[in-house]
Structure formats: structure tokens, C-alpha cells
Scaffold this motif. Structure first.
Motif, PDB file in Angstrom:
ATOM      1  N   PRO A 148       0.890  -1.622   0.285  1.00 48.90           N
ATOM      2  CA  PRO A 148       0.001   0.100  -0.050  1.00 48.90           C
ATOM      3  C   PRO A 148       0.979   1.445   0.744  1.00 48.90           C
ATOM      4  O   PRO A 148       0.036   1.763  -0.308  1.00 48.90           O
ATOM      5  CB  PRO A 148      -0.830   0.034   1.055  1.00 48.90           C
ATOM      6  CG  PRO A 148      -1.070  -1.760   1.614  1.00 48.90           C
ATOM      7  CD  PRO A 148       0.504  -2.068   1.154  1.00 48.90           C
ATOM      8  N   VAL A 151       2.295   2.138  -3.868  1.00 46.35           N
ATOM      9  CA  VAL A 151       1.140   2.065  -3.719  1.00 46.35           C
ATOM     10  C   VAL A 151       0.465   3.898  -3.950  1.00 46.35           C
ATOM     11  O   VAL A 151       0.289   4.164  -4.975  1.00 46.35           O
ATOM     12  CB  VAL A 151      -0.442   1.303  -4.076  1.00 46.35           C
ATOM     13  CG1 VAL A 151      -1.271   2.274  -4.475  1.00 46.35           C
ATOM     14  CG2 VAL A 151      -0.113  -0.173  -4.454  1.00 46.35           C
ATOM     15  N   LYS A 152       0.357   4.047  -2.350  1.00 47.74           N
ATOM     16  CA  LYS A 152       0.667   5.431  -2.659  1.00 47.74           C
ATOM     17  C   LYS A 152       0.412   6.665  -3.015  1.00 47.74           C
ATOM     18  O   LYS A 152       0.976   7.838  -3.333  1.00 47.74           O
ATOM     19  CB  LYS A 152       0.544   5.628  -0.642  1.00 47.74           C
ATOM     20  CG  LYS A 152       0.333   6.976  -0.279  1.00 47.74           C
ATOM     21  CD  LYS A 152      -0.121   6.959   1.299  1.00 47.74           C
ATOM     22  CE  LYS A 152      -1.090   6.761   2.115  1.00 47.74           C
ATOM     23  NZ  LYS A 152      -1.198   6.933   3.317  1.00 47.74           N
ATOM     24  N   ILE A 186      -6.738   2.762   0.208  1.00 49.70           N
ATOM     25  CA  ILE A 186      -5.078   2.047  -0.560  1.00 49.70           C
ATOM     26  C   ILE A 186      -5.704   0.335  -0.200  1.00 49.70           C
ATOM     27  O   ILE A 186      -5.339  -0.066   1.112  1.00 49.70           O
ATOM     28  CB  ILE A 186      -4.076   1.653  -0.952  1.00 49.70           C
ATOM     29  CG1 ILE A 186      -4.423   3.508  -0.800  1.00 49.70           C
ATOM     30  CG2 ILE A 186      -3.243   0.933  -1.734  1.00 49.70           C
ATOM     31  CD1 ILE A 186      -2.743   4.052  -1.358  1.00 49.70           C
ATOM     32  N   ALA A 206      -4.701  -2.750  -7.792  1.00 48.08           N
ATOM     33  CA  ALA A 206      -4.253  -2.356  -6.143  1.00 48.08           C
ATOM     34  C   ALA A 206      -6.294  -1.088  -6.349  1.00 48.08           C
ATOM     35  O   ALA A 206      -5.917  -0.572  -7.542  1.00 48.08           O
ATOM     36  CB  ALA A 206      -3.697  -1.709  -5.346  1.00 48.08           C
ATOM     37  N   ILE A 208      -7.970   2.342  -5.234  1.00 52.08           N
ATOM     38  CA  ILE A 208      -7.421   3.360  -4.705  1.00 52.08           C
ATOM     39  C   ILE A 208      -8.989   4.541  -4.198  1.00 52.08           C
ATOM     40  O   ILE A 208      -9.738   4.080  -4.761  1.00 52.08           O
ATOM     41  CB  ILE A 208      -6.600   4.166  -4.971  1.00 52.08           C
ATOM     42  CG1 ILE A 208      -5.102   3.578  -5.242  1.00 52.08           C
ATOM     43  CG2 ILE A 208      -6.207   5.476  -4.134  1.00 52.08           C
ATOM     44  CD1 ILE A 208      -4.186   4.401  -6.022  1.00 52.08           C
TER      45      ILE A 208
END
Length: 242
Positions: A148, A151-152, A186, A206, A208
Motif C-alpha cells: 500500500p 501504491v500511495k 488503499i 490495487a 484507491i
């Protein structure tokens, strides 16, 4: 603020079609789509035959087709949302596969600078690894982010503050909005794959969720229409707002 950006419109209109398909996950066609990314792509594209020439390599992008799906395993239910510039015809999907009739909605919305909108997207967040040994004109390999936090960071790089251009200096295309990174939700999703025609596909995904503050309506509308990131043919990249 540079003069080119200062002339950008403070509002932009987004018009598209959403088809919401509620499907029985136990039906053979739906079950096959869930376990094979290429079959899911084929199910989505079955609603758009005849709009472009058969075999056209960019048929999906011409018609603006993007999709996303979620599954409730307890209820054996799959909800598939398909966005397109042209209306979908879902008569080629067996009637028995539907739990309710398809719901086709025309979306017509104007976004304003400074407006706050909720959003959800499922993306294929990737990074490029350099080729080994390093060589000119040799592309690196793409690999998916798997945490996560990574991904952020991938998403935050695409946020666009007031006065910033749509494309960053490093070439990253921004999304016409900013957000509070700490407030983003996420969730890592299962990888989808396909071995169709001897070309293995593995797509890390993923989800969001959060709120966006619009800074560049034209750029945001472009992202809503065209999608975000890679694997758009495999139900990644559609940004849904509310």
C-alpha cells in the motif's frame, strides 16, 4: 503560475455512458471471466461489436471503453461497470448470466476548479526496472508495486497542485486534482492473469479511494475519459467519481 496554465478553463464537461452489469458469478461465462483476464476483456468488449472494423488494434481506445469490477463471493455476485463513448449492447451475454437487467446510464457532469469529489479506482501501479546489463534503446521491465505504501507514492506522484502543469518534469502525467495523501484508502487486490494464446499476462492491482480537489478540470476530464495507468484493457484505470 505560467501563462499557458493560467488560460486553462476553470470548468470542464464530462459526458460518457456507464453500463452497470449485475452478474451471477456461478454462471460458466462469468466464472471463466473471473479466472482469466483475457476472458474478462472479451466479455467487456462483446458489448461493442460493429462500431469499428474487426481486428482494429485500438478499438477499445477509439470507443473509450474502460471497466472495473468487484465480486461478492458470499452472494456469488459480480458487478461489472463499463464506461464507453458509445452505448453498449449486452444482448450477447446469456440472459441467465444476469441477476438483474443491465442498467445503462448517461453521465453528463461539469467539474469546477476547487470542487471536492469522492473517487474510487482500481489501478495497475507499476515501476520500471532498468534492463540488465544497462544498454541504450533497451526498455526496462515493468513490475507491479505490491505494498500500500508504494501504491500511495505512485498515486501521489500523479496529483496536480494549483498552477502545476499536466505533465511533470519527469514525464509523469498528472490527474488535474490534488488530495490528502494521508486520507487515501488503499487496498491490495488479487493479481489477475491469463495464459491466452501463449502470451501470459499477470496484472497486479490495487484499489484507491478518497477525495480529490479539482485543480485543472480539463486534465481531470481527460483522465476520466482515458483512464489512469497501465492495463486499461484488463479492467484497470477507470476512475469513478461521485
Amino acid at each position: 503560475m505560467n501563462s499557458a496554465h493560467s488560460t486553462r478553463a476553470s470548468t470542464a464537461r464530462f459526458v460518457t455512458t456507464h453500463s452497470v452489469l449485475s452478474l451471477d458469478a456461478r454462471h460458466p461465462l462469468v466464472a471463466k471471466s473471473l479466472v482469466d483476464a483475457q476472458e474478462m476483456h472479451r466479455t467487456v468488449m462483446s458489448g461493442f461489436r460493429g462500431w469499428v472494423q474487426d481486428g482494429d488494434l485500438d478499438a477499445r481506445s477509439q470507443m473509450g471503453v474502460l471497466s472495473t469490477w468487484s465480486v461478492d463471493l458470499k452472494a456469488a455476485a459480480l458487478v461489472l461497470v463499463v464506461q464507453s463513448r458509445v452505448p453498449g449492447d449486452w444482448s450477447r451475454i446469456p440472459r441467465a448470466a444476469f441477476t438483474t437487467a443491465p442498467d445503462v446510464i448517461t453521465v453528463d457532469r461539469t467539474f469546477k476548479a476547487g470542487e471536492v469529489v469522492g473517487f474510487r479506482t482500481v489501478v495497475n501501479p507499476t515501476r520500471s526496472r532498468p534492463a540488465r546489463p544497462a544498454a541504450e534503446k533497451v526498455r526496462g521491465t515493468r513490475s507491479a508495486h505490491t505494498t500500500p505504501e508504494h501504491v500511495k507514492r505512485w498515486f501521489v506522484r500523479r496529483l496536480q497542485g494549483d498552477g502545476e502543469p499536466p505533465t511533470a518534469e519527469d514525464g509523469v502525467v498528472r490527474i488535474g486534482a490534488t488530495a490528502d495523501a494521508d486520507a487515501l484508502g488503499i487496498r491490495m487486490l488479487p493479481t489477475v492473469s491469463s495464459g491466452h494464446r501463449g502470451k501470459p499476462v499477470r496484472i497486479g492491482r490495487a484499489e484507491i479511494r478518497g477525495s480529490l480537489t479539482v485543480t485543472d478540470p480539463e486534465t481531470l476530464v481527460g483522465v476520466l475519459a482515458s483512464g489512469l495507468g497501465h492495463a486499461r484493457a484488463y479492467s484497470c484505470g477507470l476512475v469513478l467519481t461521485r
